[in-house]
Design an enzyme around this catalytic site. Structure first.
Site, PDB file in Angstrom:
ATOM      1  N   ASN A   8       0.973  -1.123  -0.002  1.00 12.87           N
ATOM      2  CA  ASN A   8      -0.180  -0.561   0.001  1.00 12.87           C
ATOM      3  C   ASN A   8       0.739   1.308  -0.089  1.00 12.87           C
ATOM      4  O   ASN A   8       1.837   1.684   1.105  1.00 12.87           O
ATOM      5  CB  ASN A   8      -0.671  -0.441   1.081  1.00 12.87           C
ATOM      6  CG  ASN A   8      -1.799   0.820   1.852  1.00 12.87           C
ATOM      7  OD1 ASN A   8      -1.650   2.491   0.153  1.00 12.87           O
ATOM      8  ND2 ASN A   8      -2.690   1.147   2.334  1.00 12.87           N
ATOM      9  N   LYS A  10       0.030   4.082   0.154  1.00 12.48           N
ATOM     10  CA  LYS A  10      -0.716   5.438   1.282  1.00 12.48           C
ATOM     11  C   LYS A  10      -0.228   6.508   0.366  1.00 12.48           C
ATOM     12  O   LYS A  10      -0.458   6.768  -1.263  1.00 12.48           O
ATOM     13  CB  LYS A  10       0.045   5.239   2.264  1.00 12.48           C
ATOM     14  CG  LYS A  10      -0.241   4.160   2.881  1.00 12.48           C
ATOM     15  CD  LYS A  10       0.017   4.154   3.928  1.00 12.48           C
ATOM     16  CE  LYS A  10       0.200   3.297   5.305  1.00 12.48           C
ATOM     17  NZ  LYS A  10       0.404   2.713   6.555  1.00 12.48           N
ATOM     18  N   HIS A  92      -9.604   0.636   5.632  1.00 11.47           N
ATOM     19  CA  HIS A  92      -8.092   0.722   5.829  1.00 11.47           C
ATOM     20  C   HIS A  92      -8.266   1.706   6.829  1.00 11.47           C
ATOM     21  O   HIS A  92      -9.526   2.684   7.041  1.00 11.47           O
ATOM     22  CB  HIS A  92      -7.041   1.410   4.896  1.00 11.47           C
ATOM     23  CG  HIS A  92      -6.157   1.381   5.028  1.00 11.47           C
ATOM     24  ND1 HIS A  92      -5.702   2.194   5.931  1.00 11.47           N
ATOM     25  CD2 HIS A  92      -4.619   0.626   5.440  1.00 11.47           C
ATOM     26  CE1 HIS A  92      -3.534   2.115   6.241  1.00 11.47           C
ATOM     27  NE2 HIS A  92      -3.664   0.816   5.998  1.00 11.47           N
ATOM     28  N   GLU A 161      -4.945  -5.862  10.656  1.00  9.64           N
ATOM     29  CA  GLU A 161      -3.930  -4.519  11.034  1.00  9.64           C
ATOM     30  C   GLU A 161      -4.409  -4.095  12.305  1.00  9.64           C
ATOM     31  O   GLU A 161      -5.006  -2.844  12.149  1.00  9.64           O
ATOM     32  CB  GLU A 161      -3.615  -4.125   9.453  1.00  9.64           C
ATOM     33  CG  GLU A 161      -4.052  -4.734   8.074  1.00  9.64           C
ATOM     34  CD  GLU A 161      -3.330  -3.055   7.476  1.00  9.64           C
ATOM     35  OE1 GLU A 161      -2.098  -2.960   6.787  1.00  9.64           O
ATOM     36  OE2 GLU A 161      -4.143  -2.393   6.861  1.00  9.64           O
ATOM     37  N   GLY A 167       2.181   1.507  10.460  1.00  9.91           N
ATOM     38  CA  GLY A 167       3.408   2.855  10.549  1.00  9.91           C
ATOM     39  C   GLY A 167       4.260   2.990  12.260  1.00  9.91           C
ATOM     40  O   GLY A 167       5.106   3.897  12.390  1.00  9.91           O
ATOM     41  N   SER A 197       3.317  -2.840  10.175  1.00  9.78           N
ATOM     42  CA  SER A 197       4.828  -2.912  10.661  1.00  9.78           C
ATOM     43  C   SER A 197       5.201  -4.184  10.137  1.00  9.78           C
ATOM     44  O   SER A 197       6.402  -4.481  10.618  1.00  9.78           O
ATOM     45  CB  SER A 197       5.364  -2.750  12.484  1.00  9.78           C
ATOM     46  OG  SER A 197       4.886  -1.442  12.380  1.00  9.78           O
TER      47      SER A 197
HETATM   48  P1  PGA Z   1       3.013  -0.576   7.804  1.00  6.29           P
HETATM   49  O1  PGA Z   1       1.380  -0.100   7.222  1.00  6.29           O
HETATM   50  O2  PGA Z   1       3.505  -1.826   6.691  1.00  6.29           O
HETATM   51  O3  PGA Z   1       3.096   0.831   7.101  1.00  6.29           O
HETATM   52  O4  PGA Z   1       2.306  -0.082   9.124  1.00  6.29           O
HETATM   53  C1  PGA Z   1       0.077  -1.192   7.477  1.00  6.29           C
HETATM   54  C2  PGA Z   1      -0.562  -0.578   6.372  1.00  6.29           C
HETATM   55  O5  PGA Z   1      -1.208   0.648   6.874  1.00  6.29           O
HETATM   56  O6  PGA Z   1      -1.362  -1.518   5.548  1.00  6.29           O
END
Ligand code: PGA
Length: 240
Positions: A8, A10, A92, A161, A167, A197
């Site tokens: 993703n 983002k 999400h 998640e 993040g 993460s």
């Molecule tokens: P991240 O995000 O790997 O940066 O923790 C995961 C996600 O939001 O799908």
């Protein structure tokens, strides 16, 4: 079934760097004969007709539940159809908690895209204050995120998640992921990804947890070499 890996983007990567990334990964999957399902969700402005030759699907991080109309800032299926996009991320945590999407809106969106046969990656997960109350509150909270969601839909992939792990560099214990995935997999037969993460350094351990059918990765996947390394690990991690 082979494990699934999804990136993703983002609000990262430009149109130019997205194109380079996707072409590079598509070639890599072909050259290495990697047959795992791989997804990339770029920003809406970077969507295009990518003509991928491998098992790579490009999806949209979001879209409104319309073909077209007056919904400033949103895109609909007219814009997705132009590029043959048939995959969407729904629910999400950043859309739920930062952009304020309600379960009702999410359900409407889910049903709209389900009726069109889209591949849906549907995300659920609890915030920290719920996690701290324990497993039964956590499962109760997640259950509400399935309100109105048809989990028998053959084209859905669910992603667990935890909000507090996204993040942040924090990851639940192996035991916690195992417990939640086991409970969730009793509810449906579709694949269940873990997200939050995931990095090059922990993906192998996460993939080895029972009932983890793959990963949904944000920040850890934005550098092409890291994403390739994680694809290789996913490929070698075998069938579930
Ligand atoms: P991240 O995000 O790997 O940066 O923790 C995961 C996600 O939001 O799908």
């Amino acid at each position: 079934m082979k494990k699934i890996i999804a990136s993703n983007f983002k609000t990262n990567h430009t149109r130019k760097s997205t194109k380079e990334f996707i072409e590079n990964i598509d070639k890599f999957l072909n050259d290495e004969n990697i047959e795992n399902e791989v997804f990339i969700f770029p920003t809406a402005v970077a969507l295009d007709e990518f003509n991928t030759a491998s098992n790579l699907s490009v999806g949209t991080q979001n879209a409104y539940y319309v073909e077209n109309g007056s919904f400033t800032g949103e895109i609909g299926t007219d814009q997705l159809d132009e590029f043959g996009i048939k995959t969407i991320l729904i629910g999400h945590s950043e859309r739920r908690h930062i952009l304020g999407e309600s379960q009702k809106e999410i359900t409407t969106k889910y049903n709209y895209y389900k009726a069109l046969g889209y591949k849906i990656i549907y995300c659920v997960g609890e915030p920290l204050e719920i996690k701290e109350k324990g497993i039964s509150d956590t499962l109760g909270y997640i259950q509400e995120q399935f309100d109105g969601i048809d989990l028998d839909y053959p084209n859905v992939i669910v992603a667990y998640e935890p909000v507090w792990a996204i993040g942040t560099g924090l990851v639940p214990s192996v035991e916690d992921i195992e417990t939640i995935h086991k409970k969730l997999k009793k509810k449906f037969t579709q694949p269940l990804l873990y997200g939050g993460s995931v990095k090059t350094t922990n993906i192998e351990e996460i993939l080895s947890i029972p009932n983890v059918d793959g990963t949904l990765i944000g920040s850890g996947s934005w550098k092409i070499e890291d994403f390739k390394q994680m694809i290789k690990i996913t490929n070698k991690n075998g069938e579930k």
